[in-house]
Every structure is written in C-alpha cells, then in structure tokens.
Design an enzyme around this catalytic site. Sequence first.
Site, PDB file in Angstrom:
ATOM      1  CD  GLU A  48       5.086   8.973   2.105  1.00 46.24           C
ATOM      2  OE1 GLU A  48       4.092   8.791   1.507  1.00 46.24           O
ATOM      3  OE2 GLU A  48       6.340   8.480   1.959  1.00 46.24           O
TER       4      GLU A  48
ATOM      5  CG  HIS B 221       0.009   7.999  -1.706  1.00 44.48           C
ATOM      6  ND1 HIS B 221       1.004   8.199  -0.646  1.00 44.48           N
ATOM      7  CD2 HIS B 221      -1.012   9.191  -0.557  1.00 44.48           C
ATOM      8  CE1 HIS B 221       0.845   7.984   0.606  1.00 44.48           C
ATOM      9  NE2 HIS B 221      -0.022   8.707   1.318  1.00 44.48           N
ATOM     10  CG  ASN B 222       4.481   6.519  -1.729  1.00 48.11           C
ATOM     11  OD1 ASN B 222       3.657   6.427  -1.736  1.00 48.11           O
ATOM     12  ND2 ASN B 222       5.678   5.578  -1.529  1.00 48.11           N
TER      13      ASN B 222
ATOM     14  CB  SER C 196      -1.046   5.120   1.317  1.00 46.95           C
ATOM     15  OG  SER C 196       0.409   6.150   2.868  1.00 46.95           O
TER      16      SER C 196
ATOM     17  CE  LYS D 189       1.542   4.246  -1.043  1.00 46.87           C
ATOM     18  NZ  LYS D 189       2.522   3.746  -0.977  1.00 46.87           N
TER      19      LYS D 189
HETATM   20  C1  6PG Z   1       3.084   4.731   2.682  1.00 55.02           C
HETATM   21  C2  6PG Z   1       4.035   4.455   2.400  1.00 55.02           C
HETATM   22  C3  6PG Z   1       5.110   4.009   1.985  1.00 55.02           C
HETATM   23  C4  6PG Z   1       6.673   3.726   2.567  1.00 55.02           C
HETATM   24  C5  6PG Z   1       7.663   4.427   1.123  1.00 55.02           C
HETATM   25  C6  6PG Z   1       8.715   5.353   1.503  1.00 55.02           C
HETATM   26  O1  6PG Z   1       2.119   5.164   1.770  1.00 55.02           O
HETATM   27  O2  6PG Z   1       2.633   4.118   2.940  1.00 55.02           O
HETATM   28  O3  6PG Z   1       4.919   6.118   0.672  1.00 55.02           O
HETATM   29  O4  6PG Z   1       4.847   2.987   0.846  1.00 55.02           O
HETATM   30  O5  6PG Z   1       7.261   4.363   3.348  1.00 55.02           O
HETATM   31  O6  6PG Z   1       7.707   3.639   0.755  1.00 55.02           O
HETATM   32  O7  6PG Z   1       9.637   5.499   0.687  1.00 55.02           O
HETATM   33  P1  6PG Z   1      10.643   5.725   0.803  1.00 55.02           P
HETATM   34  O8  6PG Z   1      11.401   5.126   1.163  1.00 55.02           O
HETATM   35  O9  6PG Z   1      10.738   6.083  -0.368  1.00 55.02           O
HETATM   36  O10 6PG Z   1      10.843   6.830   1.103  1.00 55.02           O
END
Ligand code: 6PG
Length: 511
Positions: free
Chosen positions: A219, A215-216, A140, A212
């Site tokens: 996010e 984590h997303n 990430s 992870k």
């Molecule tokens: C990270 C981000 C990375 C990416 C996402 C965006 O942790 O660096 O999460 O993995 O930017 O996959 O995801 P979306 O396109 O679904 O918003």
Amino acid sequence: MSLQGNSSLCDVGFIGLGVMGKNLALNLADNGYAVACFDLDKLKVQDALAQDQQENPDGPARFVGCNSYTELLAKVKAPHTIILSVPAGEPVDHVCRHLIDAGIQADDIVVDTGNSLWTDSVAREHAYKGKFVFFSTAVSGGESGARFGPSLMPSGDPYAWTRIEPLWNAIAAKVEPSTGKPIENYAIGTPVTEGEPCTTYIGPIGAGHYVKMVHNGIEYADMQLICETYHMMRDVLGMSAKEVSEVFKTWNKGVLDSYLIQISAEVLAQEDPETGNALVDMILDKAGQKGTGLWTAVSALQVGSPAQTITQAVFARSLSAFKEERVKASTVLSGPDNLLGSVDKQTLIQQLHDALYCAKICAYAQGFQLMAIAGKEHGWQLDFAAIAKIWRAGCIIRAVFLQSITDAYEKNDSLDNLLLDPYFAEQIRKYQTNWRKAIAASTLAGVPTPALGSALNYYDSYRCAVLPANLLQGQRDFFGAHTYARIDQAENKKFHLLWGSDDRKQEKVRK
Ligand code: 6PG
C-alpha cells in the site's frame, strides 16, 4: 437476544468501539449477530448503541451496552467469542489481563483485529495459553470496509478458526466468483450475502498479521508510485490538480483500475472550502506514518528480501518530513539546467501511465517475494493465490490486477517471482520502453521518482545474470579475508587470495 439462536445472550462480545470497532460491530449486527459492547470510554458505547438504533429503528436492539469486562462476559453466550478493536501494543494486553480477572475461560476465544505487530500476536498466543485462546485477524479496508465488507486475514488456532469462520465469511467483502470483481453495496442494513468472501485462514498465529503488514508495505509503495506520477504531471507538465484528477479517472478505467487510483482522483478534484483552491494544494507536504510500512521494510532487510520499492516508499515519507530543511535546500542546491527540453504532454502522460503499471507489478512482486521468503523462514504454508483473492475486494490495495495475480499463482503455486509469470513478463516487455522514458524524463527534469526508479532497478537487477557482486566479493576478501566462491568450482568451496605484492598472490581454499 441472540439473533442467531434462541439464547437470551449475545452471540459475540466486542471491546473497543472506535471508528474501526464500531463499524465492524455494526457489520456483525447487519449480518444477524447480537453484539455485547464495551469500551473504557462510556460515550463510545452510547454512541454505538445510538447508531444501532438509528440504523435499525423498527427491529430489536442488536447491541447490548456493558459497563465492565465482567458484565460483557455475562452477556455473551459461552464459550465466549470476544473481538478486540483496540490500539496495537499494550492496550491489547491490558484488555487481555482484565478479561482474565473477569473470569474468561480456557475455551473462550479472544480475537485481536488491530494493526498489531505479528510477533506480538505470536507472543500473546503463548502468554495466554490455558487462560483463553488468543486468535488474530488483521483487517484492511478502513472505516467503510469495516462497515460494509473488509478484507480479513485470520491466523491462529485452527479450532478457533472453525468458530470464527462463519462470522468472518458473513462480514467480509465479497467478489463475484466468475469475474473476481467486488460486489459492492453500501446501503445500510443490506449486507452482501452472495459471492466469495474476502477472508481465508492464513496459517498459524502471526501469519495473518504478517501478511497484512506486507499488504500495508505494498500500500505504501502503491501510494508513493501514484504520488510520483502526480508530481511529474504537476511539475514537468504544469498540470493543475483538477487536470491530473481527470487523467487518473481515465487511468482507472484500464489496467490501473484500483481503489487507490480512484481515491487519488477524488482527492485531487476536491476544492478547499476555505479558499476555493484545490484542497491538495493547501495540504502540507509532510507524510505521516503509523509504522506498518516501516515494519515491512525492517522485515525485508532482516530476511534478506529485496523489497526496495516498498522501502523507498517508507523513506520517501521520512524525507518529506524534513520540510524546513528541504525548503532551505531548494534555495541552495542546484538542479538540472533545462536538460529535458520540450515534451509532448500526451506522450509523457502515457509514459507515466506505463511506468506506474510496471512499477506497481514490481511492488507486488516484492511483497509476494517477501511473504514467500518469510513464510519459509517461519514455517508457514502461505497460499499466495488465496491471499491475492482476498485482496480483490475490501482492502485498501484492491485492484483489478489482483485477479491476474490470483491467476498467476493458481497456475503455478511455486512461482519464484511474480515477474516470471508469463502474463506479467509479457506486460512488462510491452510497457517497459515508456517506463524507462518516464524515469529518464524525471532524471533530466530533476523531479524525484524514488519508487518508480527503484522498481525499474529491481526489475533490471532481477533480470541481470551477472551482477557486479563479483567485484564486491573481491573487495570484501581484499580488506577482510571474507572469502569468495569461484564460478568454476562448487559454490560451497570458499577461496581467499593473499592480495597485494606478487609473492603473496596465492589463492587458498578456505574451509
Ligand atoms: C488498511 C490500512 C490501515 C491504515 C494504515 C495507514 O489496510 O485498512 O492500511 O491499516 O490506514 O495503517 O497507515 P499509515 O498511517 O502508516 O499510512
């Protein structure tokens, strides 16, 4: 060639030199590893070599370009460590098959650093057993994280980890151990070498990519929550993007201090070079998604973990995509008729701040709860304090309050829910009045706050000793004889009533 030893061979091989791959490879080079590079697109190899030379004009070349998988294996010292940064899915297997054809050996390690689905990693470890060791590391931090220090979530064969660990310790983001604050240095060629690295062995294969994925999911929730406070300031208070940006800058100095608030302030302050308007006002309100939030929501539903704020954040993106329908509906469907009345600007801004803080705590609580439930189901011994620690820097959700989450799990590693940690319980006790008022204001104004509201419902549901599921169980038993348990009997004893006419009203124990 090895920058680590005397060998004329490279220390690692790198396949996939897109944005993430090239920057991870440069980060490795900055940390003293010689890298053999390969990409199906030759221009990407040339571009990486050129950038290495440009950044390191006086030193020896740290990258060696390769034209084939065979050449790549020949240029890396054995046992090989090959790192992949290719799109998730079939491209990973495509590369693995070619490495087998090129003669990769059983004690070589292939590390997948893409945004892979965790179950694919599990299947791959099994599929490639005996041919090479398949190891995974979720990354990430986006482009700049990859270049200057990402958060890394490795999982798989423990022996492979002993070989990968020094590399990941070197390139990962670092935090100051006494404060938990990121040690940042974005100067090229001068990696941060002191501090605690934001990487830790997560567990067996799949565990790292699962963590992870969550984590997303967090996010997604965090981003949506911030967007909802912006929506309220824009549509209820009539604030400009610049004004909201200033508010976020102030918020970023307190408990909400985080990368996502910081970049939101920057996005809102950006002028459109074409029109001179705020750029955000020119961006179409249709959200994209690559799927990791969806995977988190699906997993939460599958294991029965109530992650509604994360799921709402995914739905909010889906709903945003119905732009044309929304535009039509906005002319047909009515909203409230000035129910909110006049509001004091500073009061509402403070309410939104507190709502965001409380909802953010709930989103993290849901993410950690999901990892706990899934971890049990899959037999992973997840160390939540360690996971919170490696999210303190480098990753997209890095935030000051991850230190408080670390503290919570360090005090009690079997905490049922983050909300039960005394510090977080007290934080919500203190700020919930404003959270509730913000949700009330959004409801009365007719401005949607699906994530802020779902977090409040999560909180109120979680602290509710008697939910209306008693009636629900009655309904299920009525129409489907699905049985219910009684509060005055052992829970495993199931009852069914012959609902309906008086002579049939007899409760029966069902085994
Ligand atoms: C990270 C981000 C990375 C990416 C996402 C965006 O942790 O660096 O999460 O993995 O930017 O996959 O995801 P979306 O396109 O679904 O918003």
